[in-house]
Design an enzyme around this catalytic site. Structure first.
Site, short mmCIF file in Angstrom:
data_model
loop_
_atom_site.label_atom_id
_atom_site.label_comp_id
_atom_site.label_asym_id
_atom_site.label_seq_id
_atom_site.Cartn_x
_atom_site.Cartn_y
_atom_site.Cartn_z
N MET A 1 40.84 40.44 36.45
CA MET A 1 40.06 41.65 36.18
C MET A 1 40.84 42.88 36.62
O MET A 1 41.18 43.72 35.82
CB MET A 1 38.71 41.55 36.88
CG MET A 1 37.73 42.59 36.48
SD MET A 1 36.00 42.15 36.84
CE MET A 1 36.05 41.77 38.56
N CYS A 2 41.10 43.04 37.91
CA CYS A 2 41.95 44.10 38.47
C CYS A 2 41.28 45.48 38.38
O CYS A 2 40.46 45.75 37.51
CB CYS A 2 43.32 44.16 37.81
SG CYS A 2 44.26 42.64 37.98
N GLY A 3 41.67 46.35 39.30
CA GLY A 3 41.17 47.72 39.33
C GLY A 3 42.32 48.70 39.45
O GLY A 3 43.27 48.47 40.19
#
Length: 309
Positions: A1-3
């Site tokens: 997912m990562c931000g």
């Protein structure tokens, strides 16, 4: 997912608050990736003082601790021997930041000295303006280990990672900063990265990880070295890379955002007279000063948004 988070300051009066603001933004994205986190800070006088060149490095590329385990004084001594002159070293948790007075020639010498003194080191970033801090662990713990809240400067780019493409090590951590004062963070996946990697290797590129993001970073760095601007490099990336992605790319003067044609990876931009900010989710922006007056919008697919200092 990562931000992803990024903050580009238009008002120099906010420079002393850059690290404080970035810490809040980065920690709001910890739910999108708690494997590791990294940050690139432009213009901090402690990490990259004016008139100096800087190399950020993790002495052992396999390190998964919140500290390098090495005393800055001992590291400075080892680097001075390899470099042939005094080297200042700042402890930033798992990352160490070395700097010396000078320009491009000294930067190349310092990078060589790091690899000579610490053969297993990961060079996380280098240039005249940027410090790149990488580590494995929870984003909030890493921000504290870096000393991020006290950082100053005009621009910062950060990333919280949920690993999908490569190992959870500093080498797999974003930002990827493979050219001078350049960095790239990425949420998504490049589906044709293996073939592009082969082309870059054939042209002489060397890689530090198997991460697909590093392929994008080295592609952009290759184009910038050939004289492209950030915007024209990203235009070519759009026609070369397949997959789903949101990218934030920065150098010493500019800050740019682009999404693929499907634009399924979230992104939001906020523009204010005092700053421009980008994040994977709006909640990372709510603590910015004047957010209620900012223009807030979702970037369109395949459109490059860029701002210059």
């Amino acid at each position: 997912m990562c931000g992803i988070v990024g903050l580009h300051l238009r008002n120099p009066a906010l420079a002393p608050r850059l690290g404080e603001l970035l810490t809040g933004m980065l920690c709001e994205m910890q739910d999108r990736g708690a494997d590791s986190a990294g940050i690139a800070v432009y213009g901090d006088p402690r990490w990259s003082p004016a008139g100096h060149v800087t190399v950020s490095f993790v002495p052992d590329a396999s390190c998964v601790e919140l500290t390098s385990g090495l005393a800055a004084e001992a590291v400075a001594g080892a680097l001075a021997t390899a470099y042939g002159a005094d080297v200042a070293v700042v402890d930033a948790g798992p990352t160490l930041v070395a700097h010396v007075p000078g320009g491009d020639a000294e930067l190349d010498r310092l990078r060589g000295a790091v690899k000579e003194a610490f053969p297993e080191a990961l060079v996380a970033g280098f240039g005249a303006d940027v410090a790149v801090l990488k580590g494995v662990g929870h984003p909030r713990d890493l921000a504290e280990a870096y000393g991020l809240p006290a950082a100053q400067g005009w621009q910062g780019v950060g990333h919280t990672r949920m690993a999908t493409e490569s190992a959870v090590t500093p080498g797999g951590c974003h930002p990827y900063a493979v050219g001078p004062d350049q960095c790239l963070v990425h949420n998504g996946s490049f589906s044709n990265h293996a073939s592009i990697r082969r082309d870059l290797v054939a042209a002489g590129a060397e890689f530090d990880s198997m991460n697909d993001t590093e392929v994008g970073a080295r592609f952009v760095a290759d184009r910038l070295a050939a004289g492209y601007t950030v915007e024209t490099a990203l235009k070519e990336l759009l026609t070369t890379f397949d997959g789903f992605y949101t990218l934030l790319v920065a150098d010493g003067d500019s800050f740019a955002v682009v999404r693929d044609a499907i634009a399924c990876k979230p992104a939001v931009i906020a523009e204010h007279d005092d700053w421009v900010a980008m994040a994977s989710e709006y909640r990372a922006l709510v603590g910015l000063p004047g957010i209620a007056e900012a223009r807030i919008y979702e970037p369109e697919p395949e459109r490059i948004y860029a701002w210059t200092r």
